[in-house]
Design a protein around this motif. Sequence first.
Motif, PDB file in Angstrom:
ATOM      1  N   CYS A   1       1.988  16.217  -3.446  1.00  0.00           N
ATOM      2  CA  CYS A   1       2.857  15.405  -2.589  1.00  0.00           C
ATOM      3  C   CYS A   1       2.780  13.935  -2.973  1.00  0.00           C
ATOM      4  CB  CYS A   1       2.432  15.538  -1.127  1.00  0.00           C
ATOM      5  SG  CYS A   1       2.512  17.211  -0.454  1.00  0.00           S
ATOM      6  N   PRO A   2       3.904  13.272  -3.245  1.00  0.00           N
ATOM      7  CA  PRO A   2       3.889  11.815  -3.400  1.00  0.00           C
ATOM      8  C   PRO A   2       3.424  11.160  -2.110  1.00  0.00           C
ATOM      9  CG  PRO A   2       5.936  12.746  -4.241  1.00  0.00           C
ATOM     10  CD  PRO A   2       5.240  13.845  -3.497  1.00  0.00           C
ATOM     11  N   VAL A   3       2.821   9.976  -2.227  1.00  0.00           N
ATOM     12  CA  VAL A   3       2.237   9.289  -1.073  1.00  0.00           C
ATOM     13  C   VAL A   3       2.792   7.881  -0.956  1.00  0.00           C
ATOM     14  CG1 VAL A   3       0.105   8.367  -0.083  1.00  0.00           C
ATOM     15  CG2 VAL A   3       0.106  10.639  -1.128  1.00  0.00           C
ATOM     16  N   ILE A   4       3.184   7.519   0.271  1.00  0.00           N
ATOM     17  CA  ILE A   4       3.525   6.139   0.607  1.00  0.00           C
ATOM     18  C   ILE A   4       2.465   5.660   1.589  1.00  0.00           C
ATOM     19  CG2 ILE A   4       5.248   4.575   1.576  1.00  0.00           C
ATOM     20  CD1 ILE A   4       7.276   6.953   1.056  1.00  0.00           C
ATOM     21  N   VAL A   5       1.703   4.652   1.206  1.00  0.00           N
ATOM     22  CA  VAL A   5       0.655   4.113   2.078  1.00  0.00           C
ATOM     23  C   VAL A   5       1.204   2.933   2.865  1.00  0.00           C
ATOM     24  CG1 VAL A   5      -1.517   2.820   2.110  1.00  0.00           C
ATOM     25  CG2 VAL A   5      -1.326   4.912   0.749  1.00  0.00           C
ATOM     26  N   LYS A   6       1.012   2.965   4.180  1.00  0.00           N
ATOM     27  CA  LYS A   6       1.256   1.779   5.014  1.00  0.00           C
ATOM     28  C   LYS A   6      -0.089   1.086   5.102  1.00  0.00           C
ATOM     29  CE  LYS A   6       1.239  -0.161   8.544  1.00  0.00           C
ATOM     30  NZ  LYS A   6       0.615  -1.492   8.819  1.00  0.00           N
ATOM     31  N   SER A   7      -0.258   0.059   4.270  1.00  0.00           N
ATOM     32  CA  SER A   7      -1.541  -0.614   4.143  1.00  0.00           C
ATOM     33  C   SER A   7      -1.934  -1.280   5.451  1.00  0.00           C
ATOM     34  CB  SER A   7      -1.443  -1.669   3.037  1.00  0.00           C
ATOM     35  OG  SER A   7      -2.683  -2.301   2.815  1.00  0.00           O
ATOM     36  N   HIS A   8      -3.231  -1.244   5.762  1.00  0.00           N
ATOM     37  CA  HIS A   8      -3.681  -1.899   6.994  1.00  0.00           C
ATOM     38  C   HIS A   8      -3.679  -3.407   6.790  1.00  0.00           C
ATOM     39  CE1 HIS A   8      -5.833  -2.873  10.623  1.00  0.00           C
ATOM     40  NE2 HIS A   8      -5.721  -1.612  11.007  1.00  0.00           N
ATOM     41  N   PRO A   9      -3.068  -4.166   7.709  1.00  0.00           N
ATOM     42  CA  PRO A   9      -2.948  -5.619   7.490  1.00  0.00           C
ATOM     43  C   PRO A   9      -4.275  -6.363   7.505  1.00  0.00           C
ATOM     44  CG  PRO A   9      -2.186  -5.008   9.695  1.00  0.00           C
ATOM     45  CD  PRO A   9      -2.380  -3.736   8.930  1.00  0.00           C
ATOM     46  N   MET A  10      -5.328  -5.752   8.084  1.00  0.00           N
ATOM     47  CA  MET A  10      -6.620  -6.440   8.104  1.00  0.00           C
ATOM     48  C   MET A  10      -7.288  -6.460   6.730  1.00  0.00           C
ATOM     49  SD  MET A  10      -8.405  -5.269  11.662  1.00  0.00           S
ATOM     50  CE  MET A  10      -7.581  -5.459  13.249  1.00  0.00           C
ATOM     51  N   HIS A  11      -6.910  -5.525   5.867  1.00  0.00           N
ATOM     52  CA  HIS A  11      -7.490  -5.528   4.512  1.00  0.00           C
ATOM     53  C   HIS A  11      -6.409  -5.268   3.462  1.00  0.00           C
ATOM     54  CE1 HIS A  11      -7.601  -1.127   5.034  1.00  0.00           C
ATOM     55  NE2 HIS A  11      -8.298  -1.319   6.134  1.00  0.00           N
ATOM     56  N   ALA A  12      -5.348  -6.061   3.548  1.00  0.00           N
ATOM     57  CA  ALA A  12      -4.219  -5.906   2.631  1.00  0.00           C
ATOM     58  C   ALA A  12      -4.590  -6.211   1.181  1.00  0.00           C
ATOM     59  CB  ALA A  12      -3.062  -6.804   3.072  1.00  0.00           C
ATOM     60  N   GLY A  13      -5.525  -7.140   0.964  1.00  0.00           N
ATOM     61  CA  GLY A  13      -5.954  -7.459  -0.398  1.00  0.00           C
ATOM     62  C   GLY A  13      -6.707  -6.307  -1.032  1.00  0.00           C
ATOM     63  N   THR A  14      -7.628  -5.734  -0.284  1.00  0.00           N
ATOM     64  CA  THR A  14      -8.346  -4.544  -0.755  1.00  0.00           C
ATOM     65  C   THR A  14      -7.351  -3.439  -1.054  1.00  0.00           C
ATOM     66  OG1 THR A  14     -10.236  -5.153   0.634  1.00  0.00           O
ATOM     67  CG2 THR A  14     -10.155  -2.893  -0.178  1.00  0.00           C
ATOM     68  N   GLY A  15      -6.370  -3.273  -0.162  1.00  0.00           N
ATOM     69  CA  GLY A  15      -5.362  -2.241  -0.360  1.00  0.00           C
ATOM     70  C   GLY A  15      -4.544  -2.450  -1.610  1.00  0.00           C
ATOM     71  N   GLU A  16      -4.162  -3.721  -1.881  1.00  0.00           N
ATOM     72  CA  GLU A  16      -3.361  -3.955  -3.082  1.00  0.00           C
ATOM     73  C   GLU A  16      -4.158  -3.687  -4.360  1.00  0.00           C
ATOM     74  OE1 GLU A  16      -1.098  -7.366  -5.647  1.00  0.00           O
ATOM     75  OE2 GLU A  16      -1.335  -7.765  -3.503  1.00  0.00           O
ATOM     76  N   LEU A  17      -5.427  -4.071  -4.364  1.00  0.00           N
ATOM     77  CA  LEU A  17      -6.248  -3.797  -5.543  1.00  0.00           C
ATOM     78  C   LEU A  17      -6.327  -2.297  -5.817  1.00  0.00           C
ATOM     79  CD1 LEU A  17      -9.179  -6.332  -4.999  1.00  0.00           C
ATOM     80  CD2 LEU A  17      -7.418  -6.434  -6.775  1.00  0.00           C
ATOM     81  N   ILE A  18      -6.553  -1.510  -4.762  1.00  0.00           N
ATOM     82  CA  ILE A  18      -6.621  -0.057  -4.937  1.00  0.00           C
ATOM     83  C   ILE A  18      -5.265   0.489  -5.369  1.00  0.00           C
ATOM     84  CG2 ILE A  18      -7.021   2.135  -3.767  1.00  0.00           C
ATOM     85  CD1 ILE A  18      -9.577   0.626  -4.289  1.00  0.00           C
ATOM     86  N   ALA A  19      -4.187  -0.037  -4.768  1.00  0.00           N
ATOM     87  CA  ALA A  19      -2.843   0.403  -5.159  1.00  0.00           C
ATOM     88  C   ALA A  19      -2.588   0.137  -6.637  1.00  0.00           C
ATOM     89  CB  ALA A  19      -1.798  -0.309  -4.302  1.00  0.00           C
ATOM     90  N   SER A  20      -3.056  -0.999  -7.136  1.00  0.00           N
ATOM     91  CA  SER A  20      -2.865  -1.312  -8.554  1.00  0.00           C
ATOM     92  C   SER A  20      -3.593  -0.306  -9.435  1.00  0.00           C
ATOM     93  CB  SER A  20      -3.339  -2.737  -8.851  1.00  0.00           C
ATOM     94  OG  SER A  20      -4.769  -2.839  -8.806  1.00  0.00           O
ATOM     95  N   ALA A  21      -4.757   0.153  -8.977  1.00  0.00           N
ATOM     96  CA  ALA A  21      -5.505   1.170  -9.735  1.00  0.00           C
ATOM     97  C   ALA A  21      -4.746   2.484  -9.776  1.00  0.00           C
ATOM     98  CB  ALA A  21      -6.883   1.362  -9.108  1.00  0.00           C
ATOM     99  N   ILE A  22      -4.135   2.862  -8.652  1.00  0.00           N
ATOM    100  CA  ILE A  22      -3.375   4.117  -8.605  1.00  0.00           C
ATOM    101  C   ILE A  22      -2.146   4.026  -9.504  1.00  0.00           C
ATOM    102  CG2 ILE A  22      -2.087   5.698  -7.107  1.00  0.00           C
ATOM    103  CD1 ILE A  22      -3.898   4.783  -4.788  1.00  0.00           C
ATOM    104  N   ILE A  23      -1.452   2.893  -9.465  1.00  0.00           N
ATOM    105  CA  ILE A  23      -0.264   2.722 -10.302  1.00  0.00           C
ATOM    106  C   ILE A  23      -0.632   2.754 -11.782  1.00  0.00           C
ATOM    107  CG2 ILE A  23       1.559   1.104 -10.954  1.00  0.00           C
ATOM    108  CD1 ILE A  23       2.069   2.572  -8.299  1.00  0.00           C
ATOM    109  N   LYS A  24      -1.735   2.102 -12.150  1.00  0.00           N
ATOM    110  CA  LYS A  24      -2.181   2.151 -13.555  1.00  0.00           C
ATOM    111  C   LYS A  24      -2.466   3.578 -13.976  1.00  0.00           C
ATOM    112  CE  LYS A  24      -4.271  -2.466 -13.951  1.00  0.00           C
ATOM    113  NZ  LYS A  24      -5.555  -3.217 -14.114  1.00  0.00           N
ATOM    114  N   ALA A  25      -3.136   4.330 -13.112  1.00  0.00           N
ATOM    115  CA  ALA A  25      -3.457   5.722 -13.428  1.00  0.00           C
ATOM    116  C   ALA A  25      -2.180   6.554 -13.556  1.00  0.00           C
ATOM    117  CB  ALA A  25      -4.368   6.302 -12.347  1.00  0.00           C
TER     118      ALA A  25
END
Length: 524
Positions: free
Chosen positions: A178-202
């Motif tokens: 299943c494809p995934v769309i994450v609604k990132s939590h606003p309290m840790h949006a920076g952490t979320g973007e870093l992880i998202a970048s790792a998933i996109i690279k993969a």
Amino acid sequence: MITGKNYIGNRLSSDGDITFKTFNPELNLENANLFVQATEQEVIKAVDLATEAFDSYKHFSGKEKAIFLRIIADEIEALGETLLQTYCSETGLPEGRAAGERGRTVFQLRSFADLVEDGSWVEASIDTGIPDRTPAPKPDLRKMNIPIGPVVVFGASNFPLAYSTAGGDTAAALAAGCPVIVKSHPMHAGTGELIASAIIKAAEKTGMPNGVFSNINSQDYNAGQQLVSHPKVKAVGFTGSIKGGRALLDIAAKREEPIPVFAEMGSINPVVVLPKALQNRGNEIANTYAGSITLGTGQFCTNPGLILGIAGEALSNFTNELGSKIKEINPTCMLHPNIHGAYEKGKQQAVNQEEVMIVAGLNTEIQVNYASQLVATVSGKTFLENTTLHHEVFGPFSIVVACQNIQELEQIIASLEGQLTGTIISDENEVADYVDLVAKMQNRVGRLIFNGVPTGVEVCPSMVHGGPYPASTDSRFTAVGINSIKRWVRPFSYQNWPNNLLPDELMDENPLQITRLINGELTK
């Protein structure tokens, strides 16, 4: 490395004009990065891409998905200190906690990789046809689990890694196909973007379709409501408050096509300390539970918020010792000023109830956004009559209930809402005399612990992290461990289908060499 933008598929996007920042609760100031909230059009684009990606991604082999998941884990580790520092700056949690949660996150991803590479998780079942059976022929039927479609995952405030962008829900859904769309939590949006970048690279490294993953920024409810309402979204994963989870459940139920919402919504995790255990080692138990109540500033969904015992000298001694030990523990920082404020409000509401007595709390001045832990006590009769005391106080708080007898204690257990965990503290074979109590506890929880603490959720196939509502919205499924993949699939049968057109999992020759149920017998 942090841009503040949304990942709409593999493209960074910032079309909106609403911005926000994350907050460092330890330093009590905003972090520097500015994040752009996704527009309605960007949300729609993310869902459209996920829908297009599903058409091909659902056919990817277990081996291909396993490679994808393992490279996500590698890319997360490659973020190094940048990820840990960002995590700490957005949560107030120590670096050791950040490193531990990163380890759990990559372990989960690799566990799902192993699962889908093996392939037996599809639960293939074959009942061969009998054309000459009388009075009617028996058809050839073959069943397996198939992915449900695009999934929306909501990041959790208290676990920025293990229950968020590449956490258990995301790993399980990607593993299922299943494809995934994450609604990132606003309290840790920076952490979320870093992880998202790792998933996109993969995804790019492994040739995954564009749209297999997107990451949406939003500081309000609009994007989340839009995602859950969208007709192309087929399931939702959520970890958070009862209020938030229930709101999503209601939105999903009112759709023209209702969809499942797998929400884990917290718990007070009742602990029963049996009389002999209280008598023989009450001080030891009190010391253990002081640590459990304050672990992670009490910000775990498995925090022991309710302790039950039979009234008497042994319970009084235990309660006083617990209060004494609680006061010896240094207070720690909460995740955000809003969470700290909600904790103080909930704690005050609890202790303001009639006949509730404070056993111990910190009266000294502490740092801003740090939590003042507290233990209170009340009679079983009052607890039964006042359901306000049954609600979770998210933070280092617990209430000890002095029950008149075992019958009242059992009545309290039966009156509780659904819980993630229940714990029974017993001396030697004492628990064998409380069969009815164990049965009543089993009816209210998803996991029953013996002589331990509820804090700490092992990631393994036998773990159940869920429970009767409102601990979770569907008690048949776990939110932790490889079996959580079952939330993102549906059973599908082929009848009298040509063998050469069947998926590999169901072909006569079993090219994947997976374990299957054939005419009632498990075999390869």
